[in-house]
Design a protein around this motif. Structure first.
Motif, PDB file in Angstrom:
ATOM      1  N   ASP A   1      32.655  84.930  13.213  1.00 59.64           N
ATOM      2  CA  ASP A   1      32.649  83.713  12.393  1.00 59.64           C
ATOM      3  C   ASP A   1      31.264  83.323  11.897  1.00 59.64           C
ATOM      4  O   ASP A   1      31.112  82.274  11.271  1.00 59.64           O
ATOM      5  N   TRP A   2      30.276  84.171  12.143  1.00 64.19           N
ATOM      6  CA  TRP A   2      28.909  83.834  11.731  1.00 64.19           C
ATOM      7  C   TRP A   2      28.292  84.989  10.945  1.00 64.19           C
ATOM      8  O   TRP A   2      27.384  85.669  11.410  1.00 64.19           O
ATOM      9  N   SER A   3      28.826  85.232   9.742  1.00 63.62           N
ATOM     10  CA  SER A   3      28.215  86.241   8.871  1.00 63.62           C
ATOM     11  C   SER A   3      26.911  85.687   8.310  1.00 63.62           C
ATOM     12  O   SER A   3      26.720  84.471   8.231  1.00 63.62           O
ATOM     13  N   PHE A   4      26.022  86.600   7.914  1.00 66.80           N
ATOM     14  CA  PHE A   4      24.771  86.096   7.340  1.00 66.80           C
ATOM     15  C   PHE A   4      25.031  85.477   5.968  1.00 66.80           C
ATOM     16  O   PHE A   4      24.260  84.634   5.510  1.00 66.80           O
ATOM     17  N   PHE A   5      26.129  85.864   5.289  1.00 68.90           N
ATOM     18  CA  PHE A   5      26.510  85.184   4.054  1.00 68.90           C
ATOM     19  C   PHE A   5      26.780  83.697   4.333  1.00 68.90           C
ATOM     20  O   PHE A   5      26.299  82.821   3.630  1.00 68.90           O
ATOM     21  N   HIS A   6      27.595  83.441   5.366  1.00 66.54           N
ATOM     22  CA  HIS A   6      27.928  82.056   5.722  1.00 66.54           C
ATOM     23  C   HIS A   6      26.674  81.288   6.109  1.00 66.54           C
ATOM     24  O   HIS A   6      26.474  80.141   5.686  1.00 66.54           O
TER      25      HIS A   6
END
Length: 393
Positions: A45-50
């Motif tokens: 749930d913690w992509s670098f996009f997000h």
């Protein structure tokens, strides 16, 4: 208030949040913006996009398709100055979040719809991803179908613009929203803003488009585009194996350079009948300049550039940029202390406002601020618990 998923609307919201706006991101309960799990993950749930495009926001989970959820969103809109949405086509009307519906709740709302192809035109209903925006705007690599049956890029016909629509569109959107708010302060009227990221790509490529659309009126030397052959607008290696970009194309910069390196004999190697002399195809001069440049380190050259006001700058890779004294003096590289991921490196907003200290706020967990925001609207804890049990939150 923000409604939508993926990069364009997310980046627009983060631009506003970085400048002090209280951005409330509405997400679907249990699902959220699926950008959280797209591409590289630093944790589930913690992509670098997000982490990049949703920082500085508060996340609230509300199911807009339910009556209770629709009512809650209406309450949020009643106190909102700006509504931004990335939903395409008819989606907002189905959710009761089209401009007319939102305007009925907040008459002076500044409403911005940012999508790949825009809110008008025959392609308005088409969902988009990244390079579709560049492709529509005519800013993409030349391509051909090979003998192997596969389409490939044609060498030498690479796209002239590397910044994507998901970068340029949000910048145009943030500018338009700021202008809309300023106009509202003067007139008391809100507005509807339609941002097409493909339009933003085309507009950003104005230098090429003006010339290519008007070939009979734009006259430049045939080799004017071939900057790679220029001697005076060129990359050179320094003594310590690093590189500078040398840009002494005006006579004043060329003369200052010649004086600084004690080579007055080179002053005659500038065509003073030209406003700018690139010295195209002057291979001999390139070799002379390389011999001069390689005698000093990058730091030495930057000291010389500062002292003599010469158009020379570092040609960094990302590692070089992260250690560059100028970039660090401007505080562009920072460490985020994330509650889940711990410390990691990132970059700050490039906007510096006198008297305003940049405050970095992490991207939110899904629904992290639901109770907080609804409490601010006057919804009681028992009511929040009831709505959550019903799947509205």
């Amino acid at each position: 208030m923000e409604s939508g998923v993926l990069l364009a609307v997310g980046r627009l919201g983060s631009l506003l949040g970085e400048e002090g706006a209280d951005v409330i991101k509405i997400e679907v309960p249990g699902v959220g913006d699926y950008l959280r799990n797209v591409q590289g993950l630093m944790a589930p749930d913690w992509s670098f996009f997000h982490l990049a495009v949703n920082r500085g926001k508060r996340s609230v989970t509300i199911d807009a398709k339910t009556d209770d959820g629709h009512d809650l969103i209406g309450k949020l809109l009643g106190s909102a100055d700006v509504f931004i949405t990335g939903n395409v086509g008819d989606t907002n009307r189905k959710l009761g979040l089209d401009y007319d519906s939102v305007k009925a709740i907040r008459p002076d709302i500044v409403y911005c719809q940012i999508t790949g192809f825009g809110a008008s035109g025959p392609y308005r209903e088409i969902p988009t991803h990244g390079n579709m925006m560049e492709a529509l705007a005519g800013v993409s690599d030349g391509r051909s179908l090979g003998d192997d049956g596969l389409v490939r890029s044609i060498p030498g016909q690479e796209a002239p613009l590397s910044s994507g629509g998901v970068v340029l569109g949000p910048l145009e959107g943030a500018y338009a929203i700021a202008a809309g708010l300023a106009r509202r302060a003067r007139t008391g009227e809100g507005c509807f803003i339609d941002i097409s990221c493909a339009d933003a790509v085309l507009a950003a490529d104005w230098l090429r488009t003006i010339e290519e659309l008007n070939p009979s009126k734009c006259h430049r030397p045939s080799d004017a585009h071939d900057v790679s052959s220029s001697a005076k607008y060129q990359y050179y290696q320094t003594l310590d194996g690093k590189f500078i970009l040398f840009c002494c194309v005006e006579a004043k910069f060329w003369d200052r350079f010649c004086d600084a390196v004690e080579r007055p004999d080179l002053k005659d190697r500038h065509d003073r009948t030209l406003v700018i002399d690139y010295a195209f195809h002057d291979v001999e001069l390139r070799k002379v300049l390389q011999q001069i440049i390689i005698e000093r380190t990058l730091d030495d050259w930057m000291t010389l550039a500062v002292e003599h006001h010469i158009a020379i700058g570092p040609a960094n890779d990302l590692e070089g940029a992260s250690t560059d004294p100028h970039m660090n003096a401007r505080g562009m590289f920072i460490k985020e202390d994330h509650p889940v991921l711990g410390a990691f490196e990132t970059v700050r907003s490039p906007i510096h406002v006198d008297g305003h200290e940049f405050e970095y706020k992490s991207a939110p967990a899904l629904g992290e601020h639901t109770n907080e925001v609804l409490s601010e609207l006057g919804v009681s804890e028992p009511e929040i618990d009831k709505l959550r049990s019903a799947g509205v939150l």
